[in-house]
Design a protein around this motif. Sequence first.
Motif, PDB file in Angstrom:
ATOM      1  N   LEU A  71      -3.996   3.891  -3.975  1.00 18.28           N
ATOM      2  CA  LEU A  71      -3.100   4.403  -5.010  1.00 18.28           C
ATOM      3  C   LEU A  71      -3.554   4.016  -6.414  1.00 18.28           C
ATOM      4  N   ILE A  96      -2.178   7.952   2.090  1.00 13.17           N
ATOM      5  CA  ILE A  96      -2.235   6.853   1.120  1.00 13.17           C
ATOM      6  C   ILE A  96      -2.307   5.542   1.894  1.00 13.17           C
ATOM      7  N   THR A  98      -2.487   1.657   0.827  1.00 14.86           N
ATOM      8  CA  THR A  98      -2.361   0.860  -0.395  1.00 14.86           C
ATOM      9  C   THR A  98      -1.609  -0.441  -0.149  1.00 14.86           C
ATOM     10  N   ASP A 101       4.183  -0.764  -2.588  1.00 10.63           N
ATOM     11  CA  ASP A 101       5.231  -0.163  -1.751  1.00 10.63           C
ATOM     12  C   ASP A 101       6.542   0.074  -2.498  1.00 10.63           C
ATOM     13  N   ASP A 105       6.362   4.609  -6.366  1.00 10.22           N
ATOM     14  CA  ASP A 105       4.996   4.912  -5.924  1.00 10.22           C
ATOM     15  C   ASP A 105       5.011   5.839  -4.707  1.00 10.22           C
ATOM     16  N   ILE A 106       5.857   5.516  -3.748  1.00  6.87           N
ATOM     17  CA  ILE A 106       5.942   6.311  -2.518  1.00  6.87           C
ATOM     18  C   ILE A 106       6.378   7.739  -2.833  1.00  6.87           C
ATOM     19  N   ALA A 109       3.635   9.781  -4.651  1.00  9.43           N
ATOM     20  CA  ALA A 109       2.537  10.154  -3.754  1.00  9.43           C
ATOM     21  C   ALA A 109       2.941  11.312  -2.841  1.00  9.43           C
ATOM     22  N   LEU A 110       4.132  11.230  -2.271  1.00 12.60           N
ATOM     23  CA  LEU A 110       4.589  12.284  -1.367  1.00 12.60           C
ATOM     24  C   LEU A 110       4.844  13.584  -2.120  1.00 12.60           C
ATOM     25  N   ALA A 114       0.799  13.923  -0.515  1.00  9.46           N
ATOM     26  CA  ALA A 114       0.306  13.042   0.544  1.00  9.46           C
ATOM     27  C   ALA A 114       1.078  13.297   1.842  1.00  9.46           C
ATOM     28  N   TYR A 117       1.939   7.617   4.210  1.00 15.72           N
ATOM     29  CA  TYR A 117       1.927   6.479   3.279  1.00 15.72           C
ATOM     30  C   TYR A 117       1.982   5.216   4.117  1.00 15.72           C
ATOM     31  N   LEU A 141       5.066   7.685   7.871  1.00 15.87           N
ATOM     32  CA  LEU A 141       5.457   6.699   6.857  1.00 15.87           C
ATOM     33  C   LEU A 141       5.537   5.325   7.493  1.00 15.87           C
ATOM     34  N   ALA A 145       7.919   1.646   3.962  1.00 19.86           N
ATOM     35  CA  ALA A 145       7.924   2.762   3.010  1.00 19.86           C
ATOM     36  C   ALA A 145       9.094   3.695   3.298  1.00 19.86           C
TER      37      ALA A 145
END
Length: 221
Positions: A71, A96, A98, A101, A105-106, A109-110, A114, A117, A141, A145
């Motif tokens: 990330l 992802i 990384t 968490d 961020d999650i 990304a989604l 993504a 995760y 996930l 996450a």
Amino acid sequence: MPHSEVLAPTMQPESARARVLIVDDHALLRTGVANIINQEIDLEVVAQAANGLEGVEAFDRHRPDVVLLDLRMPVMEGVEAIRRIRELDAQAKVIILTTYDSDEDIARALTAGAKAYVLKDISADALIGCIHEVLGGRTYLAPAAAAKLAERVTRVQLTPRELATLRSMADGKSNKEIAAELGISERTVKAHLGHLFEKLGVTSRTEAVKVGTRRGLVRLD
């Protein structure tokens, strides 16, 4: 006696192996993950990259079946790399991998596209399982996450202006400086701060920055 033909062992055709790209700025981690993946008869690492920009270029060159992507990286961060990769191929499968968490961020990304995760403390078997899930068209996930994402859904979100105020405050700017930066009055800044404190459940600027950092809303780089 009839001639008996000796057949050579059936080899796994190269084309049957799913092709993996690893993008991470830590060489040792890339090597370790590649070793885990290459032990699988149906997976192979075809390329590695040390930052987001190199990752996008490697994706364009190799067109892998799945990408493992960190990330936070130099040159180009993971979320932007996901967007660029999906511009090249809207069906691209990105995982992802990384250490970060936070729910922010999650969610970012989604939202960028993504398909999975997971955190870097994942076991080798679980990582391989995740790759197979994503190759099969499913999402994945990490439990931590998923829990944070569920918590985010029930939490009141900040407006763009409140978020900008929080980030300016984290940079150590005064109300007057924030007002000048955002083109609003100091009175409006105070109003945003009041809403921020209420939504974050805090009573001071220091606490607001701390909670904002924990949630991934603020980065203290």
